[in-house]
Design a protein around this motif. Sequence first.
Motif, PDB file in Angstrom:
ATOM      1  N   UNK A  79       0.853  -1.109   0.155  1.00  0.00           N
ATOM      2  CA  UNK A  79      -0.067  -0.075  -0.059  1.00  0.00           C
ATOM      3  C   UNK A  79       0.754   1.139  -0.079  1.00  0.00           C
ATOM      4  N   UNK A  80       0.215   2.448  -0.485  1.00  0.00           N
ATOM      5  CA  UNK A  80       0.871   3.540  -0.594  1.00  0.00           C
ATOM      6  C   UNK A  80       0.661   4.454   0.506  1.00  0.00           C
ATOM      7  N   UNK A  81       1.439   5.281   1.156  1.00  0.00           N
ATOM      8  CA  UNK A  81       1.244   6.234   2.204  1.00  0.00           C
ATOM      9  C   UNK A  81       1.963   7.500   2.211  1.00  0.00           C
ATOM     10  N   UNK A  82       1.537   8.515   2.893  1.00  0.00           N
ATOM     11  CA  UNK A  82       2.584   9.740   2.717  1.00  0.00           C
ATOM     12  C   UNK A  82       2.458  10.287   1.188  1.00  0.00           C
ATOM     13  N   UNK A  83       1.326  10.645   1.068  1.00  0.00           N
ATOM     14  CA  UNK A  83       0.912  11.204  -0.303  1.00  0.00           C
ATOM     15  C   UNK A  83       1.697  10.331  -1.723  1.00  0.00           C
ATOM     16  N   UNK A  84       1.610   9.180  -1.359  1.00  0.00           N
ATOM     17  CA  UNK A  84       2.051   8.034  -2.361  1.00  0.00           C
ATOM     18  C   UNK A  84       3.723   8.055  -2.646  1.00  0.00           C
ATOM     19  N   UNK A  85       4.361   8.566  -1.776  1.00  0.00           N
ATOM     20  CA  UNK A  85       5.878   8.392  -1.474  1.00  0.00           C
ATOM     21  C   UNK A  85       6.285   7.357  -0.597  1.00  0.00           C
ATOM     22  N   UNK A  86       5.602   6.718  -0.145  1.00  0.00           N
ATOM     23  CA  UNK A  86       6.243   5.626   1.006  1.00  0.00           C
ATOM     24  C   UNK A  86       5.166   4.283   0.513  1.00  0.00           C
ATOM     25  N   UNK A  87       5.979   3.460   0.336  1.00  0.00           N
ATOM     26  CA  UNK A  87       5.563   1.833  -0.020  1.00  0.00           C
ATOM     27  C   UNK A  87       5.731   1.038   1.267  1.00  0.00           C
ATOM     28  N   UNK A  88       4.502   0.664   1.597  1.00  0.00           N
ATOM     29  CA  UNK A  88       4.439  -0.304   3.103  1.00  0.00           C
ATOM     30  C   UNK A  88       3.908  -1.521   2.638  1.00  0.00           C
ATOM     31  N   UNK A  89       4.487  -2.651   2.945  1.00  0.00           N
ATOM     32  CA  UNK A  89       4.285  -4.176   2.930  1.00  0.00           C
ATOM     33  C   UNK A  89       4.308  -4.718   4.154  1.00  0.00           C
ATOM     34  N   UNK A  90       3.130  -5.358   4.417  1.00  0.00           N
ATOM     35  CA  UNK A  90       3.312  -6.206   5.796  1.00  0.00           C
ATOM     36  C   UNK A  90       4.236  -7.580   5.581  1.00  0.00           C
ATOM     37  N   UNK A  91       4.662  -7.835   6.703  1.00  0.00           N
ATOM     38  CA  UNK A  91       5.364  -9.183   6.652  1.00  0.00           C
ATOM     39  C   UNK A  91       4.536  -9.986   7.745  1.00  0.00           C
ATOM     40  N   UNK A  92       3.828 -10.859   7.149  1.00  0.00           N
ATOM     41  CA  UNK A  92       2.875 -11.563   8.090  1.00  0.00           C
ATOM     42  C   UNK A  92       3.518 -12.751   9.000  1.00  0.00           C
ATOM     43  N   UNK A  93       4.716 -13.113   8.403  1.00  0.00           N
ATOM     44  CA  UNK A  93       5.433 -14.313   9.266  1.00  0.00           C
ATOM     45  C   UNK A  93       6.476 -13.526  10.222  1.00  0.00           C
ATOM     46  N   UNK A  94       6.460 -14.025  11.411  1.00  0.00           N
ATOM     47  CA  UNK A  94       7.831 -13.763  12.237  1.00  0.00           C
ATOM     48  C   UNK A  94       9.246 -14.051  11.580  1.00  0.00           C
TER      49      UNK A  94
END
Length: 124
Positions: A79-94
């Motif tokens: 997903x994008x955050x911060x007006x589209x300048x940050x790309x965030x991807x969840x890491x589901x596994x430890x």
Amino acid sequence: MKKLRHLLPLALLASLAFTSSAWAHAHLKSAAPADQAVVAAAAAPADLTLVFTEGLNLNFSGLKLLGPDQQEIKLGQAMLMDQGKSLMVPVPLHLGAGKYTVQWHVLSVDGHKTEGSYHFTVAP
């Protein structure tokens, strides 16, 4: 007429200075975890967040996470955050102990592609 001849190059330079940002590529500005970071296993990241200098097109941007064995780790939906300048991807596994590689590729909203990679380590 002489004044116009002197003002024209100045106007051209000024217009180039203000439009150069439209021609810029999206470069990686920062990441969490950061390049070469060492994080404790108890604080292993629950997501990867990469901040770029330009806005991104999510449909053509993403990343891969390779584990210590160089096998790809399944990640969540980017997903994008911060007006589209940050790309965030969840890491589901430890993430267990070891050296991890993040390989990213992005398309900025102005149509330029960039890619790169970096490493971080999860300490035992």
